[in-house]
Design a protein around this motif. Sequence first.
Motif, PDB file in Angstrom:
ATOM      1  N   ALA A 251      26.693 -10.287 -43.673  1.00  0.00           N
ATOM      2  CA  ALA A 251      25.688  -9.448 -44.324  1.00  0.00           C
ATOM      3  C   ALA A 251      25.712  -8.094 -43.636  1.00  0.00           C
ATOM      4  N   THR A 252      24.841  -7.196 -44.087  1.00  0.00           N
ATOM      5  CA  THR A 252      24.672  -5.945 -43.365  1.00  0.00           C
ATOM      6  C   THR A 252      23.778  -6.216 -42.169  1.00  0.00           C
ATOM      7  N   PRO A 253      24.286  -6.102 -40.938  1.00  0.00           N
ATOM      8  CA  PRO A 253      23.474  -6.442 -39.770  1.00  0.00           C
ATOM      9  C   PRO A 253      22.189  -5.625 -39.703  1.00  0.00           C
ATOM     10  N   ALA A 254      21.097  -6.298 -39.350  1.00  0.00           N
ATOM     11  CA  ALA A 254      19.802  -5.640 -39.181  1.00  0.00           C
ATOM     12  C   ALA A 254      19.462  -5.660 -37.700  1.00  0.00           C
ATOM     13  N   ARG A 255      19.834  -4.610 -37.010  1.00  0.00           N
ATOM     14  CA  ARG A 255      19.615  -4.536 -35.568  1.00  0.00           C
ATOM     15  C   ARG A 255      19.092  -3.159 -35.184  1.00  0.00           C
ATOM     16  N   ALA A 256      18.218  -3.125 -34.205  1.00  0.00           N
ATOM     17  CA  ALA A 256      17.786  -1.846 -33.640  1.00  0.00           C
ATOM     18  C   ALA A 256      18.933  -1.290 -32.814  1.00  0.00           C
ATOM     19  N   GLY A 257      19.108   0.014 -32.860  1.00  0.00           N
ATOM     20  CA  GLY A 257      20.190   0.655 -32.133  1.00  0.00           C
ATOM     21  C   GLY A 257      19.989   0.637 -30.636  1.00  0.00           C
ATOM     22  N   PRO A 258      21.014   1.034 -29.878  1.00  0.00           N
ATOM     23  CA  PRO A 258      20.940   0.997 -28.420  1.00  0.00           C
ATOM     24  C   PRO A 258      20.098   2.110 -27.818  1.00  0.00           C
ATOM     25  N   PHE A 259      19.686   3.084 -28.618  1.00  0.00           N
ATOM     26  CA  PHE A 259      18.875   4.178 -28.100  1.00  0.00           C
ATOM     27  C   PHE A 259      18.033   4.768 -29.224  1.00  0.00           C
ATOM     28  N   VAL A 260      17.105   5.658 -28.850  1.00  0.00           N
ATOM     29  CA  VAL A 260      16.284   6.403 -29.807  1.00  0.00           C
ATOM     30  C   VAL A 260      16.337   7.870 -29.416  1.00  0.00           C
ATOM     31  N   PHE A 261      16.028   8.722 -30.364  1.00  0.00           N
ATOM     32  CA  PHE A 261      15.952  10.153 -30.077  1.00  0.00           C
ATOM     33  C   PHE A 261      14.635  10.464 -29.369  1.00  0.00           C
ATOM     34  N   SER A 262      14.675  11.397 -28.448  1.00  0.00           N
ATOM     35  CA  SER A 262      13.447  11.810 -27.766  1.00  0.00           C
ATOM     36  C   SER A 262      12.454  12.326 -28.802  1.00  0.00           C
ATOM     37  N   PRO A 263      11.143  12.109 -28.565  1.00  0.00           N
ATOM     38  CA  PRO A 263      10.137  12.527 -29.559  1.00  0.00           C
ATOM     39  C   PRO A 263      10.200  14.008 -29.903  1.00  0.00           C
ATOM     40  N   GLN A 264      10.567  14.835 -28.939  1.00  0.00           N
ATOM     41  CA  GLN A 264      10.689  16.270 -29.167  1.00  0.00           C
ATOM     42  C   GLN A 264      12.055  16.731 -28.669  1.00  0.00           C
ATOM     43  N   PRO A 265      12.609  17.776 -29.278  1.00  0.00           N
ATOM     44  CA  PRO A 265      13.897  18.272 -28.797  1.00  0.00           C
ATOM     45  C   PRO A 265      13.769  18.884 -27.408  1.00  0.00           C
ATOM     46  N   LEU A 266      14.851  18.814 -26.648  1.00  0.00           N
ATOM     47  CA  LEU A 266      14.886  19.471 -25.347  1.00  0.00           C
ATOM     48  C   LEU A 266      14.779  20.977 -25.512  1.00  0.00           C
ATOM     49  N   TYR A 267      15.349  21.483 -26.602  1.00  0.00           N
ATOM     50  CA  TYR A 267      15.124  22.886 -26.953  1.00  0.00           C
ATOM     51  C   TYR A 267      15.334  23.071 -28.450  1.00  0.00           C
ATOM     52  N   ARG A 268      14.790  24.157 -28.955  1.00  0.00           N
ATOM     53  CA  ARG A 268      14.997  24.597 -30.331  1.00  0.00           C
ATOM     54  C   ARG A 268      15.315  26.083 -30.262  1.00  0.00           C
ATOM     55  N   TYR A 269      16.432  26.476 -30.849  1.00  0.00           N
ATOM     56  CA  TYR A 269      16.852  27.877 -30.784  1.00  0.00           C
ATOM     57  C   TYR A 269      17.224  28.367 -32.178  1.00  0.00           C
ATOM     58  N   GLY A 270      16.719  29.555 -32.525  1.00  0.00           N
ATOM     59  CA  GLY A 270      17.083  30.169 -33.788  1.00  0.00           C
ATOM     60  C   GLY A 270      15.916  30.680 -34.591  1.00  0.00           C
ATOM     61  N   THR A 271      14.690  30.317 -34.202  1.00  0.00           N
ATOM     62  CA  THR A 271      13.513  30.748 -34.959  1.00  0.00           C
ATOM     63  C   THR A 271      12.720  31.843 -34.245  1.00  0.00           C
ATOM     64  N   GLY A 272      13.051  32.122 -32.994  1.00  0.00           N
ATOM     65  CA  GLY A 272      12.337  33.151 -32.250  1.00  0.00           C
ATOM     66  C   GLY A 272      12.720  34.546 -32.706  1.00  0.00           C
ATOM     67  N   PRO A 273      11.822  35.528 -32.512  1.00  0.00           N
ATOM     68  CA  PRO A 273      12.090  36.900 -32.980  1.00  0.00           C
ATOM     69  C   PRO A 273      13.306  37.533 -32.323  1.00  0.00           C
ATOM     70  N   GLU A 274      13.663  37.100 -31.127  1.00  0.00           N
ATOM     71  CA  GLU A 274      14.819  37.666 -30.427  1.00  0.00           C
ATOM     72  C   GLU A 274      16.042  36.764 -30.490  1.00  0.00           C
ATOM     73  N   ASP A 275      15.927  35.638 -31.200  1.00  0.00           N
ATOM     74  CA  ASP A 275      17.044  34.694 -31.264  1.00  0.00           C
ATOM     75  C   ASP A 275      18.143  35.207 -32.182  1.00  0.00           C
ATOM     76  N   TYR A 276      19.338  34.691 -31.961  1.00  0.00           N
ATOM     77  CA  TYR A 276      20.452  34.975 -32.858  1.00  0.00           C
ATOM     78  C   TYR A 276      20.084  34.478 -34.256  1.00  0.00           C
ATOM     79  N   PRO A 277      20.264  35.302 -35.294  1.00  0.00           N
ATOM     80  CA  PRO A 277      19.864  34.899 -36.655  1.00  0.00           C
ATOM     81  C   PRO A 277      20.967  34.085 -37.349  1.00  0.00           C
ATOM     82  N   PHE A 278      20.930  32.781 -37.185  1.00  0.00           N
ATOM     83  CA  PHE A 278      21.914  31.928 -37.853  1.00  0.00           C
ATOM     84  C   PHE A 278      21.773  32.054 -39.370  1.00  0.00           C
ATOM     85  N   ARG A 279      22.919  32.123 -40.051  1.00  0.00           N
ATOM     86  CA  ARG A 279      22.925  32.123 -41.517  1.00  0.00           C
ATOM     87  C   ARG A 279      23.342  30.760 -42.063  1.00  0.00           C
TER      88      ARG A 279
END
Length: 407
Positions: free
Chosen positions: A46-74
């Motif tokens: 069947a399609t195995p139903a298992r929890a993975g070996p890890f989870v993502f942290s509740p919040q990112p270690l950083y977020r870059y690209g939305t600040g007024p001085e950040d590089y403007p990703f297109r």
Amino acid sequence: MRTHVAVYSLFCVLNCAVAACRPDAVPESGPSVRDSAGVRIVEYGATPARAGPFVFSPQPLYRYGTGPEDYPFRSISRGALLADGSAAVIDALNAELVLIAPDGTFRGLLAGRGDGPGELDRPTAVFSLGGDTLLVDDHGHARLTFFGGGTVAREVDTRLLNRSLRVLGIGANGRLLMASGSYMPGFAEPWLRGHMVRFDPDAGVADTVGAYDWVRSSPREGPFNPFETGGDVTAAGGRFVYVRSDRPEVTWRNPDGTVHQIVRWRSSPAYPDEEHWRRFESSRRIRLRPANPHIQSEAEFEELVQTSLARYELAEDEPLPLISRPFGDREGRVWLGHYTVGWQVGGVSGYSILAPDGTWLGDVRTPRGVRLLDVAQGRALGVSRDEMGVESLVLYELLPAGTTEGT
């Protein structure tokens, strides 16, 4: 059945061809493992139903690209984590390679648009080769550029190769694993065949080592199925890894093309409905906006959207794909994306992760709206897009399962 029409988009068709769905998972007792003429066969009932070996942290270690001085990703298309924790990111529309420091601050532009040494035209992939060494696959210039220490170390001309080839990863002895990457519509065969290629950048020698079912035939003028199944190949642990999204099977091939391992499981088909179509329409709107910056009028943009949607058809009697576009991480694991409409802009809702030996490690839910770029050193690099279409780079820590609640 409801019919919709859309302007043909090669990029969308290719990516829809490799989209995937996560079938209903049911408990299973474990796989059967056998050897068949030297090929390891791992089969699940069947399609195995298992929890993975890890989870993502509740919040990112950083977020870059939305600040007024950040590089403007297109348009963040690809990214790679370096050994020191920094990140190299391709902005496809700007044709620039951006470096982000381990603390999430701007480090600088490693390469920009141009025709000179180390400059880019249409970069399609970036890979970390260890230390501060990077490889950039630049289709516009038909060359591979190796960066080291912040400068160009060397360039390899690939004009003699098939221009449709794309770099997937690194195999043994520094040879590159490549596969077909573009096509013309209207072919007569049931499947367009893709090819696996091993390329020696030092000798300039390319060997075609295998072929695979890649893109299904469809009418030249449409209508197109926005949820079409297809084949895709990636690299993991120095091997090719192939999936066809209409069947529950993953095949590992050695760099010489011989089959190393096959994993199979059972699944039940799922079918698209109007909600899938609404999500598809929303994703098309999001993708068309940055690709057409010259359109300022909302009425003109709406006309473009309707023209774009006009030649797609919601095929309610055709199953959704089973497997999304896969990718391999630095530890040789294979990540199979759960089906998510519009994953190109909104990310995949979760992944099933397979170990290098084919063991089904379990399912991991990804942060909402995040598209993964790279996984290495216990961290996951991704891109997120807000409601205004602004993209930002995010870095998450991968925590042992059960230690915290994931996002």
